[in-house]
Design an enzyme around this catalytic site. Structure first.
Site, PDB file in Angstrom:
ATOM      1  N   LYS A  71       0.827  -1.206   0.000  1.00 30.29           N
ATOM      2  CA  LYS A  71       0.000   0.000   0.000  1.00 30.29           C
ATOM      3  C   LYS A  71       0.864   1.259   0.000  1.00 30.29           C
ATOM      4  CE  LYS A  71      -2.355  -1.243   3.675  1.00 30.29           C
ATOM      5  NZ  LYS A  71      -1.752  -2.592   3.875  1.00 30.29           N
ATOM      6  N   THR A  72       1.853   1.307   0.882  1.00 33.72           N
ATOM      7  CA  THR A  72       2.744   2.470   0.925  1.00 33.72           C
ATOM      8  C   THR A  72       3.531   2.597  -0.366  1.00 33.72           C
ATOM      9  OG1 THR A  72       2.953   2.259   3.332  1.00 33.72           O
ATOM     10  CG2 THR A  72       4.617   3.586   2.190  1.00 33.72           C
ATOM     11  N   ASP A 116      -1.227   6.664   6.536  1.00 36.78           N
ATOM     12  CA  ASP A 116      -1.318   5.247   6.854  1.00 36.78           C
ATOM     13  C   ASP A 116      -2.185   5.054   8.096  1.00 36.78           C
ATOM     14  OD1 ASP A 116      -0.832   2.571   6.535  1.00 36.78           O
ATOM     15  OD2 ASP A 116       1.200   2.608   7.361  1.00 36.78           O
ATOM     16  N   THR A 165      -5.841  -1.328   7.145  1.00 38.01           N
ATOM     17  CA  THR A 165      -6.008  -2.775   7.228  1.00 38.01           C
ATOM     18  C   THR A 165      -7.406  -3.120   7.732  1.00 38.01           C
ATOM     19  OG1 THR A 165      -5.114  -2.777   9.480  1.00 38.01           O
ATOM     20  CG2 THR A 165      -3.555  -3.137   7.689  1.00 38.01           C
ATOM     21  N   ARG A 224       6.514  -8.191   1.532  1.00 41.80           N
ATOM     22  CA  ARG A 224       7.358  -7.791   2.658  1.00 41.80           C
ATOM     23  C   ARG A 224       7.970  -9.013   3.344  1.00 41.80           C
ATOM     24  NH1 ARG A 224       4.465  -4.255   6.987  1.00 41.80           N
ATOM     25  NH2 ARG A 224       4.597  -2.713   5.321  1.00 41.80           N
TER      26      ARG A 224
END
Length: 346
Positions: A71-72, A116, A165, A224
């Site tokens: 997302k980032t 975020d 999330t 990640r």
């Protein structure tokens, strides 16, 4: 709100500065470099291209998905593709409305402003954000009591990118102000293998195809996790005197990290076993389960459950969490292994 609990494990590493910097080095910077999420990526490319042709700001963008799916990274790519500035913060970092005002008034025309954990915005800050998103203005109260008055402070047109999330707890008024919604899904095996090979190249380490496939399979469909496991495999290879990552290195490394073929680590397996052994396979409530495993409910729901559910190992019901027949099979258990708790009531 309090600080999130830090999780120390290969799959759920704590967010420390050094790890963040290494992640940044592996992140793609252009849409063409971003692997996976094809439908979402294709649509977003169209929206970006159209906004650039009209010389307008891109509509506000809402990104939904579990941690570690990009997302980032995508927010930064959007800014790069638009050719604009990028300002990043998180909802918990903004304590007072003036924190938001300071960030918004420093934006230049067309900039991307990334928040975020947007589901954790404080109500006063969220209400201030509404007007900024719609009218590119801020309502600011000056003075107190009878002398108080409201000033309208203009801000440059910008694109807000909100990431969460937990889309279910984001307020409806806030969601309605986003023009584009992108929902991330866990990555397919082929995409994960491509990510492992790309990251290995950036880390200047060679990896066998079969080793990359096993590492991708054990990475929970999450880039990640794949990148951080890849760095651990590089450590094991170096320790063994190998110049590249072999299948044997990955097998041995995953075993040492207590990660199985589905990417489950010890805590994941413990969650499933506790439901089987203490609660007869479920249902069991989230709070009770969190206490049983020594984690917070937020950690359970954000970090462990999404992949367990996606992998078909865990189910949510109105009454609580239940393990599935797939979980029994993966753990090597059967219904006969479930204790009959009625024996303890006699």
């Amino acid at each position: 709100m309090g600080k999130k609990r830090e999780i120390s494990s290969p799959v759920h590493p704590e967010q420390i500065e050094g790890e963040d910097e290494r992640d940044m080095n592996l992140r793609p910077r252009r849409m063409a470099e971003f692997i996976g999420q094809q439908v979402m990526k294709g649509n977003l490319s169209v929206f970006i291209s159209a906004a650039k042709e009209r010389k307008e700001s891109l509509d506000h963008l809402f990104l939904i998905g579990p941690p570690g799916l990009g997302k980032t990274t995508l927010a930064q790519i959007v800014a790069n593709e638009l050719g604009t500035g990028f300002t990043q913060t998180s909802a918990p970092a903004m304590e007072k409305p003036k924190d938001l005002v300071g960030l918004l008034t420093n934006l230049k025309k067309g900039d991307v402003f990334f928040i975020d954990e947007i589901h954790r915005l404080k109500p006063a800050i969220e209400e201030l954000l509404y007007i900024a998103m719609e009218d590119f203005e801020l309502d600011w109260i000056v003075g107190q009591g009878p002398m108080a008055r409201t000033l309208r402070i203009p801000v440059q047109p910008f694109t807000l990118v909100g990431a969460t999330t937990k889309a279910g707890i984001v307020s409806s008024p806030l969601i309605s102000r986003f023009g584009i919604t992108c929902r991330f899904s866990f990555y397919e095996q082929a995409d994960m293998e491509a990510i492992v090979h790309r990251s290995a190249g950036l880390l200047s380490i060679k990896i066998d195809n079969d080793a990359a496939a096993l590492l991708a399979k054990s990475s929970r469909g999450t880039p990640r996790v794949a990148n951080r496991l890849l760095r651990r495999m590089r450590d094991f290879a170096q320790h063994s005197g190998e110049t590249y990552i072999t299948m044997q290195i990955v097998r041995s490394g995953l075993q040492r990290l207590e990660i199985d073929s589905l990417g489950l680590e010890k805590q994941d397996r413990d969650i499933l076993k506790i439901i089987v052994e203490r609660y007869r396979g479920g249902p069991v409530g989230a709070e009770t389960l969190a206490i049983s495993i020594g984690e917070s409910v937020e950690t359970l729901e954000d970090y462990y459950e999404p992949y367990l559910i996606q992998a078909g190992l865990l189910q949510r019901s109105p009454r609580g969490r239940m393990v599935t027949s797939i979980a029994y099979g993966h753990l090597g258990l059967s219904a006969a292994d479930t204790p009959d708790l009625s024996l303890f009531n006699n």
